[in-house]
Design an enzyme around this catalytic site. Sequence first.
Site, mmCIF file in Angstrom:
data_model
loop_
_atom_site.group_PDB
_atom_site.id
_atom_site.type_symbol
_atom_site.label_atom_id
_atom_site.label_comp_id
_atom_site.label_asym_id
_atom_site.label_seq_id
_atom_site.Cartn_x
_atom_site.Cartn_y
_atom_site.Cartn_z
ATOM 1 N N GLU A 72 5.624 -12.524 -10.384
ATOM 2 C CA GLU A 72 4.876 -12.602 -9.129
ATOM 3 C C GLU A 72 3.978 -13.843 -9.122
ATOM 4 O OE1 GLU A 72 4.220 -8.113 -7.517
ATOM 5 O OE2 GLU A 72 3.378 -8.521 -9.489
ATOM 6 N N GLU A 92 9.225 -3.062 -12.407
ATOM 7 C CA GLU A 92 8.271 -1.974 -12.159
ATOM 8 C C GLU A 92 8.947 -0.646 -11.804
ATOM 9 O OE1 GLU A 92 5.899 -5.732 -11.479
ATOM 10 O OE2 GLU A 92 7.945 -5.030 -11.138
#
Length: 250
Positions: A72, A92
């Site tokens: 990210e 995730e």
Amino acid sequence: MVECIERATTDNSVTCIVIKCDGRTFIAGADISEFGHPPLEPQLPYVLEKIDQCTKPIVATLFGTVLGGGFELALSCHYRVAVSGTKLGLPEVTLGLIPGAGGTQLLPRIGGIELALEMITSGKPKSVQSLSDTGVIDLTVDDSAALLERTIEFSRNVLVQQKNIRRTSKIVIAHHQEYAQLFSLWRSKIAKKMRGQQAPNMLSTPLKMCCHYHLNKLCKKNEDCLMNVEILLNHTLCVMLFLLNVWRLS
């Protein structure tokens, strides 16, 4: 990192910023020892916003396994240079979560909706080579020893060409009818492959929203999805299984 970026921004002798990590890998995701504890300041979304809004070009040098929050962070940079063999991903979902710092909004803007659906719902990392034509990587370097040198060279070329800073937050995804069919197709795939898991099903909501809203408006909406009670319960069970496997292997 925020302090370094702010200092470099106000330093007239600095024309471009390179984010580099020491060791065997770029940022490889969350520290599992922090699971279950309040997040430390500054929180990652704030750091990513500072990177995105910086008035000087920021280039990430990627190597090793660039996962989760590390990926990210790389996506929030204006450019990305990677060494061959680097793996990138948002795993995730394998812990019962969805990317919480903007991955659901950053990746589709850079690599497209279909790539984002594939990577985020599966949690499986991809090699730099397989992402070469997606816009995720700007330059691939074969020699790891030359990564920093080639990144600096790339940065200088950006300045020479006087390119505008390519902020991910400014990329707009046009809404197309075929996206509705694409989301429907992936929902069906997820329902069959990941029966009983809440996070993969919840992912279609923030991914759909990136077709309708500016990035800054989506931060709170993405957080609402992340804090969904069912996801948190599923996450707790996944983390317990993950830590149990780590203990068995130690």
